[in-house]
Design a protein around this motif. Structure first.
Motif, mmCIF file in Angstrom:
data_model
loop_
_atom_site.group_PDB
_atom_site.id
_atom_site.type_symbol
_atom_site.label_atom_id
_atom_site.label_comp_id
_atom_site.label_asym_id
_atom_site.label_seq_id
_atom_site.Cartn_x
_atom_site.Cartn_y
_atom_site.Cartn_z
ATOM 1 N N PRO A 153 21.052 48.498 33.660
ATOM 2 C CA PRO A 153 22.294 48.640 32.905
ATOM 3 C C PRO A 153 23.229 47.473 33.194
ATOM 4 C CG PRO A 153 22.288 50.117 34.789
ATOM 5 C CD PRO A 153 20.921 49.478 34.726
ATOM 6 N N ARG A 154 24.052 47.153 32.225
ATOM 7 C CA ARG A 154 25.030 46.092 32.405
ATOM 8 C C ARG A 154 26.133 46.573 33.335
ATOM 9 N NH1 ARG A 154 24.062 41.859 29.569
ATOM 10 N NH2 ARG A 154 23.054 42.000 27.587
ATOM 11 N N LEU A 155 26.609 45.653 34.161
ATOM 12 C CA LEU A 155 27.727 45.971 35.034
ATOM 13 C C LEU A 155 28.991 46.137 34.197
ATOM 14 C CD1 LEU A 155 27.217 43.365 37.897
ATOM 15 C CD2 LEU A 155 26.678 45.800 37.951
ATOM 16 N N CYS A 156 29.843 46.993 34.630
ATOM 17 C CA CYS A 156 31.153 47.138 34.010
ATOM 18 C C CYS A 156 32.177 46.630 35.006
ATOM 19 C CB CYS A 156 31.422 48.595 33.637
ATOM 20 S SG CYS A 156 30.316 49.197 32.370
ATOM 21 N N PRO A 157 32.388 45.310 35.044
ATOM 22 C CA PRO A 157 33.265 44.742 36.056
ATOM 23 C C PRO A 157 34.733 45.014 35.758
ATOM 24 C CG PRO A 157 32.557 43.046 34.554
ATOM 25 C CD PRO A 157 31.813 44.303 34.163
ATOM 26 N N ALA A 158 35.545 44.749 36.760
ATOM 27 C CA ALA A 158 36.989 44.852 36.587
ATOM 28 C C ALA A 158 37.409 43.878 35.496
ATOM 29 C CB ALA A 158 37.694 44.516 37.894
ATOM 30 N N PRO A 159 38.402 44.234 34.721
ATOM 31 C CA PRO A 159 38.831 43.321 33.663
ATOM 32 C C PRO A 159 39.428 42.040 34.247
ATOM 33 C CG PRO A 159 40.363 45.153 33.860
ATOM 34 C CD PRO A 159 39.202 45.449 34.768
ATOM 35 N N LEU A 160 39.137 40.932 33.608
ATOM 36 C CA LEU A 160 39.750 39.671 33.994
ATOM 37 C C LEU A 160 41.025 39.542 33.179
ATOM 38 C CD1 LEU A 160 36.661 37.282 34.018
ATOM 39 C CD2 LEU A 160 37.850 38.272 35.961
ATOM 40 N N LEU A 161 42.132 39.718 33.817
ATOM 41 C CA LEU A 161 43.409 39.647 33.130
ATOM 42 C C LEU A 161 43.833 38.190 33.014
ATOM 43 C CD1 LEU A 161 45.145 42.596 34.980
ATOM 44 C CD2 LEU A 161 43.899 42.659 32.831
ATOM 45 N N PHE A 162 44.317 37.832 31.840
ATOM 46 C CA PHE A 162 44.773 36.464 31.655
ATOM 47 C C PHE A 162 46.129 36.294 32.310
ATOM 48 C CE2 PHE A 162 41.692 37.040 28.318
ATOM 49 C CZ PHE A 162 40.945 35.886 28.448
ATOM 50 N N ASP A 175 48.979 41.368 50.576
ATOM 51 C CA ASP A 175 49.101 41.270 52.032
ATOM 52 C C ASP A 175 48.052 42.095 52.781
ATOM 53 O OD1 ASP A 175 51.310 39.574 51.888
ATOM 54 O OD2 ASP A 175 52.693 41.264 51.701
ATOM 55 N N ASP A 176 47.677 43.231 52.226
ATOM 56 C CA ASP A 176 46.729 44.118 52.899
ATOM 57 C C ASP A 176 45.316 43.561 52.758
ATOM 58 O OD1 ASP A 176 45.604 46.412 54.143
ATOM 59 O OD2 ASP A 176 45.235 47.295 52.156
ATOM 60 N N PRO A 177 44.630 43.254 53.872
ATOM 61 C CA PRO A 177 43.288 42.663 53.774
ATOM 62 C C PRO A 177 42.269 43.572 53.096
ATOM 63 C CG PRO A 177 43.899 43.002 56.084
ATOM 64 C CD PRO A 177 45.072 43.380 55.255
ATOM 65 N N ARG A 178 42.409 44.887 53.218
ATOM 66 C CA ARG A 178 41.472 45.797 52.535
ATOM 67 C C ARG A 178 41.657 45.705 51.018
ATOM 68 N NH1 ARG A 178 39.117 49.464 56.192
ATOM 69 N NH2 ARG A 178 40.225 49.559 58.170
ATOM 70 N N THR A 179 42.907 45.683 50.592
ATOM 71 C CA THR A 179 43.201 45.554 49.170
ATOM 72 C C THR A 179 42.756 44.193 48.656
ATOM 73 O OG1 THR A 179 45.102 47.014 49.450
ATOM 74 C CG2 THR A 179 45.040 45.697 47.445
ATOM 75 N N LEU A 180 42.999 43.163 49.455
ATOM 76 C CA LEU A 180 42.579 41.811 49.080
ATOM 77 C C LEU A 180 41.062 41.729 48.941
ATOM 78 C CD1 LEU A 180 43.191 38.840 48.527
ATOM 79 C CD2 LEU A 180 43.207 38.469 51.010
ATOM 80 N N LEU A 181 40.338 42.297 49.900
ATOM 81 C CA LEU A 181 38.882 42.296 49.828
ATOM 82 C C LEU A 181 38.397 43.048 48.592
ATOM 83 C CD1 LEU A 181 36.109 41.605 51.012
ATOM 84 C CD2 LEU A 181 36.286 43.706 52.364
ATOM 85 N N ALA A 182 38.997 44.191 48.318
ATOM 86 C CA ALA A 182 38.582 44.993 47.162
ATOM 87 C C ALA A 182 38.820 44.235 45.855
ATOM 88 C CB ALA A 182 39.321 46.325 47.153
ATOM 89 N N ARG A 183 40.004 43.650 45.688
ATOM 90 C CA ARG A 183 40.316 42.943 44.440
ATOM 91 C C ARG A 183 39.491 41.665 44.319
ATOM 92 N NH1 ARG A 183 40.698 42.874 39.354
ATOM 93 N NH2 ARG A 183 42.082 41.313 38.511
ATOM 94 N N ALA A 184 39.325 40.935 45.419
ATOM 95 C CA ALA A 184 38.518 39.718 45.373
ATOM 96 C C ALA A 184 37.065 40.049 45.040
ATOM 97 C CB ALA A 184 38.619 38.967 46.703
ATOM 98 N N THR A 185 36.575 41.164 45.558
ATOM 99 C CA THR A 185 35.211 41.609 45.248
ATOM 100 C C THR A 185 35.093 41.969 43.770
ATOM 101 O OG1 THR A 185 34.893 42.386 47.505
ATOM 102 C CG2 THR A 185 33.412 43.283 45.831
ATOM 103 N N GLU A 186 36.086 42.672 43.237
ATOM 104 C CA GLU A 186 36.089 42.997 41.799
ATOM 105 C C GLU A 186 36.035 41.728 40.961
ATOM 106 O OE1 GLU A 186 39.710 45.179 41.238
ATOM 107 O OE2 GLU A 186 38.739 47.115 41.563
ATOM 108 N N LEU A 187 36.843 40.746 41.324
ATOM 109 C CA LEU A 187 36.851 39.492 40.578
ATOM 110 C C LEU A 187 35.511 38.770 40.687
ATOM 111 C CD1 LEU A 187 40.436 38.183 41.341
ATOM 112 C CD2 LEU A 187 39.526 38.834 39.109
#
Length: 120
Positions: free
Chosen positions: A11-20, A39-51
């Motif tokens: 199945p195709r991945l459904c990645p996080a949307p790339l916001l312009f 600032d929060d490294p957990r949040t940063l890791l999660a969002r960077a992983t989504e991207l």
């Protein structure tokens, strides 16, 4: 470049949307999808992983469209068909890679009914 690999049964991945980003943010070299403001490294890791996943999925999908375009341009039924060398020059590939992409594109177009809607 990586070898193209069909993913017909996956199945195709459904990645996080790339916001312009707004133009002023995009022109700032330190700004990248607002990651620098997290600032929060957990949040940063999660969002960077989504991207990362979104960019990979986008690159995979773009490569599939490249392959289908290459196959269409090399189609012997076209009066204006291009050779693998012509396609390679236009796409900045090697000729061998262009041949593989043409083959991959043909496979994608022939199997379009088996893995999703017709992208062409």
């Amino acid at each position: 470049m990586a070898e193209p690999t069909p993913r017909r049964n996956k199945p195709r991945l459904c990645p996080a949307p790339l916001l312009f980003e707004p133009a002023e943010a995009a022109s700032d070299p330190e700004h990248f999808f607002d990651l620098e403001s997290i600032d929060d490294p957990r949040t940063l890791l999660a969002r960077a992983t989504e991207l990362t996943q979104a960019f990979r999925a986008a690159a995979d999908r773009a490569m599939e469209f490249q392959a289908m375009a290459a196959a269409q341009l090399a189609d012997p039924r076209r009066f204006d068909r291009l050779t693998a060398a012509d396609i390679a020059e236009q796409a900045e590939w090697t000729e061998d890679y262009a041949k593989k992409m043409v083959e991959f594109g043909r496979d994608l177009m022939q199997g379009a009914d088996t893995w999703g809607p017709d992208p062409v």
